[in-house]
Design a protein around this motif. Sequence first.
Motif, PDB file in Angstrom:
ATOM      1  N   LEU A  11      71.803 -27.393  -3.640  1.00  0.00           N
ATOM      2  CA  LEU A  11      72.612 -27.676  -2.462  1.00  0.00           C
ATOM      3  C   LEU A  11      73.302 -26.415  -1.948  1.00  0.00           C
ATOM      4  O   LEU A  11      73.389 -26.193  -0.732  1.00  0.00           O
ATOM      5  CB  LEU A  11      73.649 -28.753  -2.781  1.00  0.00           C
ATOM      6  CG  LEU A  11      73.119 -30.187  -2.912  1.00  0.00           C
ATOM      7  CD1 LEU A  11      74.237 -31.124  -3.353  1.00  0.00           C
ATOM      8  CD2 LEU A  11      72.504 -30.665  -1.601  1.00  0.00           C
ATOM      9  N   THR A  12      73.788 -25.595  -2.873  1.00  0.00           N
ATOM     10  CA  THR A  12      74.457 -24.352  -2.475  1.00  0.00           C
ATOM     11  C   THR A  12      73.476 -23.406  -1.799  1.00  0.00           C
ATOM     12  O   THR A  12      73.794 -22.788  -0.776  1.00  0.00           O
ATOM     13  CB  THR A  12      75.079 -23.670  -3.707  1.00  0.00           C
ATOM     14  OG1 THR A  12      76.018 -24.567  -4.319  1.00  0.00           O
ATOM     15  CG2 THR A  12      75.790 -22.378  -3.322  1.00  0.00           C
ATOM     16  N   ALA A  13      72.270 -23.286  -2.365  1.00  0.00           N
ATOM     17  CA  ALA A  13      71.258 -22.416  -1.765  1.00  0.00           C
ATOM     18  C   ALA A  13      70.824 -22.921  -0.399  1.00  0.00           C
ATOM     19  O   ALA A  13      70.573 -22.129   0.526  1.00  0.00           O
ATOM     20  CB  ALA A  13      70.050 -22.319  -2.700  1.00  0.00           C
TER      21      ALA A  13
ATOM     22  N   GLY B  73      80.562  -6.264 -13.045  1.00  0.00           N
ATOM     23  CA  GLY B  73      79.537  -5.230 -12.959  1.00  0.00           C
ATOM     24  C   GLY B  73      78.355  -5.656 -12.118  1.00  0.00           C
ATOM     25  O   GLY B  73      77.838  -4.864 -11.314  1.00  0.00           O
ATOM     26  N   VAL B  74      77.936  -6.899 -12.270  1.00  0.00           N
ATOM     27  CA  VAL B  74      76.801  -7.399 -11.493  1.00  0.00           C
ATOM     28  C   VAL B  74      77.144  -7.461 -10.008  1.00  0.00           C
ATOM     29  O   VAL B  74      76.353  -7.047  -9.155  1.00  0.00           O
ATOM     30  CB  VAL B  74      76.363  -8.784 -12.015  1.00  0.00           C
ATOM     31  CG1 VAL B  74      75.371  -9.440 -11.044  1.00  0.00           C
ATOM     32  CG2 VAL B  74      75.726  -8.647 -13.393  1.00  0.00           C
TER      33      VAL B  74
ATOM     34  N   LEU C 163      72.243 -15.422  -6.799  1.00  0.00           N
ATOM     35  CA  LEU C 163      71.452 -14.358  -7.419  1.00  0.00           C
ATOM     36  C   LEU C 163      72.299 -13.588  -8.430  1.00  0.00           C
ATOM     37  O   LEU C 163      71.862 -13.325  -9.558  1.00  0.00           O
ATOM     38  CB  LEU C 163      70.906 -13.415  -6.345  1.00  0.00           C
ATOM     39  CG  LEU C 163      70.119 -12.195  -6.852  1.00  0.00           C
ATOM     40  CD1 LEU C 163      68.893 -12.638  -7.658  1.00  0.00           C
ATOM     41  CD2 LEU C 163      69.697 -11.314  -5.674  1.00  0.00           C
ATOM     42  N   CYS C 164      73.520 -13.227  -8.021  1.00  0.00           N
ATOM     43  CA  CYS C 164      74.443 -12.542  -8.940  1.00  0.00           C
ATOM     44  C   CYS C 164      74.750 -13.411 -10.152  1.00  0.00           C
ATOM     45  O   CYS C 164      74.827 -12.922 -11.287  1.00  0.00           O
ATOM     46  CB  CYS C 164      75.743 -12.191  -8.221  1.00  0.00           C
ATOM     47  SG  CYS C 164      75.594 -10.889  -6.990  1.00  0.00           S
TER      48      CYS C 164
ATOM     49  N   ARG D 226      75.378 -15.665   2.132  1.00  0.00           N
ATOM     50  CA  ARG D 226      76.451 -15.332   1.182  1.00  0.00           C
ATOM     51  C   ARG D 226      76.292 -16.146  -0.102  1.00  0.00           C
ATOM     52  O   ARG D 226      76.397 -15.600  -1.211  1.00  0.00           O
ATOM     53  CB  ARG D 226      77.801 -15.594   1.835  1.00  0.00           C
ATOM     54  CG  ARG D 226      79.016 -15.276   0.948  1.00  0.00           C
ATOM     55  CD  ARG D 226      80.278 -15.683   1.680  1.00  0.00           C
ATOM     56  NE  ARG D 226      81.479 -15.399   0.910  1.00  0.00           N
ATOM     57  CZ  ARG D 226      82.156 -14.264   0.962  1.00  0.00           C
ATOM     58  NH1 ARG D 226      81.732 -13.284   1.757  1.00  0.00           N
ATOM     59  NH2 ARG D 226      83.247 -14.084   0.239  1.00  0.00           N
ATOM     60  N   ALA D 227      76.053 -17.422   0.036  1.00  0.00           N
ATOM     61  CA  ALA D 227      75.915 -18.292  -1.131  1.00  0.00           C
ATOM     62  C   ALA D 227      74.666 -17.941  -1.930  1.00  0.00           C
ATOM     63  O   ALA D 227      74.692 -17.962  -3.173  1.00  0.00           O
ATOM     64  CB  ALA D 227      75.864 -19.748  -0.696  1.00  0.00           C
ATOM     65  N   ARG D 228      73.580 -17.610  -1.250  1.00  0.00           N
ATOM     66  CA  ARG D 228      72.353 -17.276  -1.969  1.00  0.00           C
ATOM     67  C   ARG D 228      72.491 -15.964  -2.745  1.00  0.00           C
ATOM     68  O   ARG D 228      71.964 -15.823  -3.848  1.00  0.00           O
ATOM     69  CB  ARG D 228      71.167 -17.236  -1.003  1.00  0.00           C
ATOM     70  CG  ARG D 228      70.738 -18.627  -0.527  1.00  0.00           C
ATOM     71  CD  ARG D 228      69.450 -18.584   0.256  1.00  0.00           C
ATOM     72  NE  ARG D 228      69.637 -18.088   1.603  1.00  0.00           N
ATOM     73  CZ  ARG D 228      69.967 -18.838   2.649  1.00  0.00           C
ATOM     74  NH1 ARG D 228      70.177 -20.133   2.488  1.00  0.00           N
ATOM     75  NH2 ARG D 228      70.104 -18.305   3.850  1.00  0.00           N
TER      76      ARG D 228
END
Length: 200
Positions: A44-46, A187-188, A58-59, A52-54
Amino acid sequence: MPSWDLSLLRHLNIQWSHPVLDWLMPALSAIEAWIPLIVIAVLLTAWRGGRRARIMLLCLGIAIALTDGVVCNILKKTVGRVRPRDLVEGVIVRDLGNASPAFLRLFKAPVVKPAEMRNETRGKSFPSSHAANMFAAATVIACFYRRAGTVMYLLAAAVACSRVYCGAHWPSDIPPSAALGVLVGLGVVAGMRRWLPRKA
């Protein structure tokens, strides 16, 4: 181990117990039981969250992969600290009942029993992968969405406490494990921002 570590373990694991916590804490620890809900939330977030959410997702994936698969894995093998349930007499082991698929475990009565001491010389108590992973995730989310990140930090703290309550970790395992997660998360995100300077 320091006397305060053992004393706090006995308070959190034995003295401060409650029937509600006997279900809640193992439920928080049973990450695999929440996978269907996590997958739905990620999809749902993707789908609805935009670029921004995608990038945040990924992070999130990279941070958890590094924390769990690299940092915690290496440290567990290097440090070899024995879990309290394998070393200390009187520790209570708490878990959810068995069920398949795993999410059905949330509807099973908790299993509460004295630990079977193994007198092992090496183990996987430090660091706590649960604590490190959850704080890494909370840090990544907070870098993108502050309010959601605050909620995630509270959830991460609850999961970390659940590991002591369930007899899987020493209290002293938790703060450095949380710090490891925060550092990896930061860091990521910093690396991603350097790689994608235009991201939201």
